[in-house]
Each structure stands twice: as C-alpha cells, then as structure tokens.
Design a protein around this motif. Structure first.
Motif, short mmCIF file in Angstrom:
data_model
loop_
_atom_site.label_atom_id
_atom_site.label_comp_id
_atom_site.label_asym_id
_atom_site.label_seq_id
_atom_site.Cartn_x
_atom_site.Cartn_y
_atom_site.Cartn_z
N PRO A 1 0.80 -1.24 0.00
CA PRO A 1 0.00 0.00 0.00
C PRO A 1 0.83 1.28 0.00
N VAL A 2 2.10 1.22 0.43
CA VAL A 2 2.94 2.42 0.47
C VAL A 2 4.26 2.10 -0.20
N PRO A 3 4.40 2.40 -1.48
CA PRO A 3 5.68 2.16 -2.16
C PRO A 3 6.81 2.92 -1.46
N GLY A 4 7.96 2.26 -1.39
CA GLY A 4 9.10 2.86 -0.72
C GLY A 4 9.29 2.40 0.70
N ILE A 5 8.28 1.74 1.26
CA ILE A 5 8.35 1.24 2.64
C ILE A 5 8.35 -0.28 2.61
N THR A 6 9.38 -0.89 3.20
CA THR A 6 9.44 -2.34 3.26
C THR A 6 8.47 -2.88 4.31
N LEU A 7 8.16 -4.15 4.19
CA LEU A 7 7.30 -4.78 5.19
C LEU A 7 7.98 -4.78 6.55
N ALA A 8 9.30 -4.94 6.55
CA ALA A 8 10.05 -4.91 7.82
C ALA A 8 9.92 -3.56 8.49
N GLU A 9 10.03 -2.48 7.71
CA GLU A 9 9.91 -1.15 8.29
C GLU A 9 8.47 -0.89 8.75
N ALA A 10 7.50 -1.34 7.97
CA ALA A 10 6.10 -1.17 8.37
C ALA A 10 5.83 -1.87 9.69
N PHE A 11 6.48 -3.03 9.91
CA PHE A 11 6.32 -3.74 11.18
C PHE A 11 6.81 -2.88 12.35
N ILE A 12 7.87 -2.13 12.12
CA ILE A 12 8.38 -1.24 13.18
C ILE A 12 7.34 -0.17 13.50
N TRP A 13 6.87 0.53 12.44
CA TRP A 13 5.96 1.66 12.66
C TRP A 13 4.59 1.23 13.16
N LEU A 14 4.06 0.13 12.63
CA LEU A 14 2.69 -0.27 12.94
C LEU A 14 2.59 -1.40 13.95
N GLY A 15 3.74 -1.95 14.34
CA GLY A 15 3.75 -3.01 15.32
C GLY A 15 4.49 -2.66 16.59
N LEU A 16 5.78 -2.33 16.45
CA LEU A 16 6.61 -2.07 17.62
C LEU A 16 6.36 -0.69 18.22
N VAL A 17 6.22 0.34 17.39
CA VAL A 17 6.01 1.69 17.91
C VAL A 17 4.72 1.78 18.73
N PRO A 18 3.58 1.26 18.26
CA PRO A 18 2.38 1.32 19.11
C PRO A 18 2.58 0.65 20.46
N LEU A 19 3.25 -0.50 20.49
CA LEU A 19 3.48 -1.18 21.76
C LEU A 19 4.38 -0.37 22.67
N ALA A 20 5.41 0.26 22.09
CA ALA A 20 6.32 1.07 22.90
C ALA A 20 5.60 2.29 23.48
N VAL A 21 4.80 2.96 22.64
CA VAL A 21 4.05 4.13 23.11
C VAL A 21 3.07 3.72 24.20
N TYR A 22 2.38 2.62 23.97
CA TYR A 22 1.44 2.09 24.96
C TYR A 22 2.15 1.86 26.30
N TRP A 23 3.31 1.23 26.28
CA TRP A 23 4.04 0.94 27.52
C TRP A 23 4.50 2.22 28.20
N ILE A 24 4.96 3.20 27.44
CA ILE A 24 5.45 4.45 28.02
C ILE A 24 4.35 5.16 28.81
N THR A 25 3.11 5.07 28.34
CA THR A 25 2.03 5.77 29.04
C THR A 25 1.77 5.22 30.43
N PHE A 26 2.29 4.04 30.73
CA PHE A 26 2.13 3.46 32.07
C PHE A 26 3.20 3.95 33.05
N SER A 27 4.11 4.81 32.59
CA SER A 27 5.22 5.25 33.45
C SER A 27 4.77 5.78 34.81
N PRO A 28 3.73 6.64 34.89
CA PRO A 28 3.32 7.12 36.23
C PRO A 28 2.88 6.00 37.16
N GLY A 29 2.44 4.88 36.61
CA GLY A 29 1.96 3.79 37.45
C GLY A 29 3.01 3.21 38.37
N TYR A 30 4.28 3.37 38.01
CA TYR A 30 5.36 2.86 38.84
C TYR A 30 5.65 3.75 40.04
#
Length: 423
Positions: free
Chosen positions: A211-240
C-alpha cells in the motif's frame, strides 16, 4: 490531444471550519453540570490521583485518557472546565482527522464534508466531547492514525513520517481503552496482505508495491507493530510511582490484574444492552437527568435516529462495493465496522453499554457518507443532500438533552424518548 484529468480541490478550509465550529458548540456551557456526572465519578478522581501519585485507582483501564484529564486539571484547575477541556479538544481532533482520512481515501469533497456533518450531528461524538470519559481519546487517536495511514497511501513520498505518526496514534488509542485493540491490528495486517498480494519475491525487504511504495514490510512492522506497543508501555510510566497499589510486580502482572478486573462478573445494570440493540438504536443511556445548577437538566446518549438506521443498509452497500467492484474505501469502512463491532460479539465482559458502540457508529456514519456520495455521482443530488440536512435538523431538535440545557419540567424527557427503551 486529450484533456488533463480533473483535479479535485482539497476542502481543507471547510474541514478546519467545520471542526472549529463543532468545538465552539461543544464549549458552550461545557462547565455545566458543575459536578462530576456519570462515569466522571470514576475518571476524575483517578486523574486527581495521577497529579499527586498517592493511590493508584481505576486500575482496570490504561492510563492515557486519565493522563489527559489530569493535564486539563493541571492547566485550568480542578473544576468542570479543567476536567472537560481536553475531551473537547479530542472531539474536535477526532472530527477533523476523520474528514482528512475520508479525503485521502476518496478524493471526494462531498464524501469528506458529508462524513463530517454526520459525525458532528450523530450524537455520540458531541456527547463524549463534553464529558471526562476515556472513549473520546481512543476515538481521536484512531481517527488520527487512519488520517495518516490514508495520507501515506495517497502520497507515498510522505509515507515514512506518516506511518510513524500513525504508529504513535495507534499506541495512544490502545493506551486509552482496550476497545481499540482489534481495530489497531488492522493496519499492520492490511499492509502484510496487500504487500503479499503484490507478489513481491522479497516480501519482507521489497520497497515496491502497495500500500505504500518505498516502505518495506520490515519497516512497516516497526511503525505499525513495535512503535504502538512502545508508546502504549510508556504511558504506564506514572503507574510505577504511586505510593499505594503501584505497578510493583511488573507490567505483565499489572495487565493480568487489568484483565481480571475487566472480565469480572458484575451485577445487572438497568442500562446494560447488547450489540443488536446498539445497531437498531433501541437502547439509550441517560448520563444525567436531575436538577443541577439551578435547573432540570439531562444528557441522553442515543444515536441520531435517522443516520443510525440509514447507516445499516449503507454498510451493506459499502461491503458489496468493496467485494464486487474493488472499491477500496468502501470495503475498508465495512471491514472496520465489522471488526470494531465484532469485538463485542466475543468480549468476555459481563456488562456492556451503548457507549461501546461509539467506535462502530463512527464507521457506520462514514459508510453512509460514502453511499450518499455514490448517489451524488449518479446525479441523485437532492436525495444525497436531504439526508445530511435532516441529520442537522434532528441534532438541533435533540440538542437540549445532548448539552444539558435547562428543561421546563421534570417530565420534559418525554419529548425526546420516542420509544419506551429510551426512557
């Protein structure tokens, strides 16, 4: 010689104007009622605790929405303006981002602006932009994600930064409410499916194809897979940092606790309902109906009676257009409606409420806009215009019990409770 193809004019100015107009209407008497009402009684105290970090309350939900309410309190004070200012801005963002997503997906001015009118007058967005609940932040984040995703597909030269922003927005949606989980999975899976369909030999590393020429599937996995999980985890920082009930045994143990709290069996509630009732707009919720701030006032959550029902055949139409005519925007909106509603067919949540239809109803209203756009292109323009006009008129009629305006009598609710199950 042939004429150059006609280039549609981007209605960006109209999108800005409609979103700002919606926000100004939301702001009118935003501070009324002056005391917390409905689920504000849970989320406002949780936001207060985030500012002092004494006791971790309301642990069944992620933190981002409560962090935004706390930010509003930090800016404007612990009052009704402070509780609701960030939800109102999120409502404006949700409306603007949704219109931009429709524009990039369709390049249709009519579909773009009609979808904005339907969302603004569909009741759900307006009511939730005026109350300190978590749902509006989830909706705003998802709308922003799909805006950037559609933009990346339309303008591949901007694909990298748009996918990065989409990943951040998906993470914030997950960090607002877990309702977003199935919808947040769709972009990454769709990228994989489309790249697979393109038939690239180097599936993971090829930069060619939709769907996006110029972007590999590996890079898309970073942006649409790993980044959401990292952002999600960061929002829990005050909980500690909480003194009591903090995240002491790790984030996984905390999530087991969250899941237990989400799936616990609760006693029956008079306002609980099921997904067929949501689809048919049969069950309303009164967020407020009592004498407050020197007047009888009410806030009723129900769908716009016209567009909620017309949206059902529109979803079927979009699904058929997507399957039979390969209309990508039509098929995508039908899929997203099905995924977002499908969660509630299987969710292990003992008590469900009509506000859980907030997300599916947004896709429903956009589907209606796309269907009317097809009528517009087929020269059925009077009918295509009549529906959004009627939606606005119904919104005006219901406005007093959407915005907690003063009512004349204690039984004034009867004006708007057209069926018994709305009472």
């Amino acid at each position: 010689m042939t004429r150059a193809p006609e280039q549609p004019l981007d209605p960006l100015g109209w999108c800005v104007a409609l979103a700002l107009g919606f926000w100004l209407l939301v702001l009118w008497n935003l501070a009324i009622p002056s005391a917390p009402y409905f689920d504000e009684v849970h989320y406002v105290p949780a936001a207060r605790e985030l500012l002092i970090l004494e006791q971790f309350n309301n642990r069944e939900h992620p933190l981002f929405g409560k962090e935004m309410i706390a930010l509003g309190i930090a800016i404007l004070g612990d009052n009704s303006w402070g509780w609701r200012i960030l939800p109102s801005i999120a409502g404006m963002l949700a409306l603007f981002a949704s219109m931009r997503a429709v524009w990039f997906a369709t390049l249709s001015r009519f579909a773009t602006l009609t979808s904005g009118v339907f969302l603004a007058t569909g009741f759900h967005l307006f009511v939730h932009a005026r109350i300190a609940m978590l749902d509006i932040f989830m909706i705003a984040a998802l709308a922003t994600a799909f805006w950037q995703l559609a933009g990346a597909m339309r303008e591949p030269e901007t694909g990298r930064w748009r996918l990065a922003l989409a990943g951040v927005a998906l993470g914030l949606a997950l960090a607002s409410k877990w309702n977003a989980v199935p919808v947040a999975m769709v972009p990454g899976l769709a990228f994989l499916a489309l790249r697979w369909k393109a038939g690239r030999r180097r599936l993971v590393l090829s930069r060619r194809g939709s769907p996006v020429p110029g972007i590999t599937l590996a890079e898309a996995f970073i942006w649409l897979g790993l980044v959401p999980l990292a952002v999600y985890w960061i929002t829990f920082s005050p909980g500690y940092s909480f003194e009591v009930n903090g995240i002491e045994n790790g984030i996984l143990a905390h999530h087991r606790l969250m899941l237990d709290l989400q799936t616990q069996v609760l006693t029956r509630h008079p306002y609980e309902s099921t997904w067929p009732e949501w689809m048919l707009n049969l069950r309303a919720i009164w967020y407020l109906y009592e004498e407050v701030d020197r007047a009888q006032r009410g806030v009723m959550l129900v769908g716009n009676p016209l567009t909620m029902l017309l949206g059902l055949p529109a979803i079927v139409w979009c699904a058929l257009r997507g399957i039979m005519h390969r209309e990508a925007a039509h098929g995508a909106i039908a899929l997203l409606y099905g995924v977002s509603l499908g969660l509630w067919l299987f969710a292990q949540k003992s008590t469900q409420f009509y506000y859980h239809y907030f997300l599916p109803s947004g896709f429903l209203l956009i589907a209606l806009a796309l269907s009317l756009d097809d009528l517009w292109k087929a020269r059925w323009r009077k009918l295509a215009i009549a529906v959004p006009v009627a939606s606005v008129l119904l919104f005006v009629f219901f406005y007093p019990i959407l915005a907690a305006e003063p009512l004349q009598r204690s039984d004034s609710f009867a004006v708007w409770t057209w069926i018994e199950s709305w009472r």
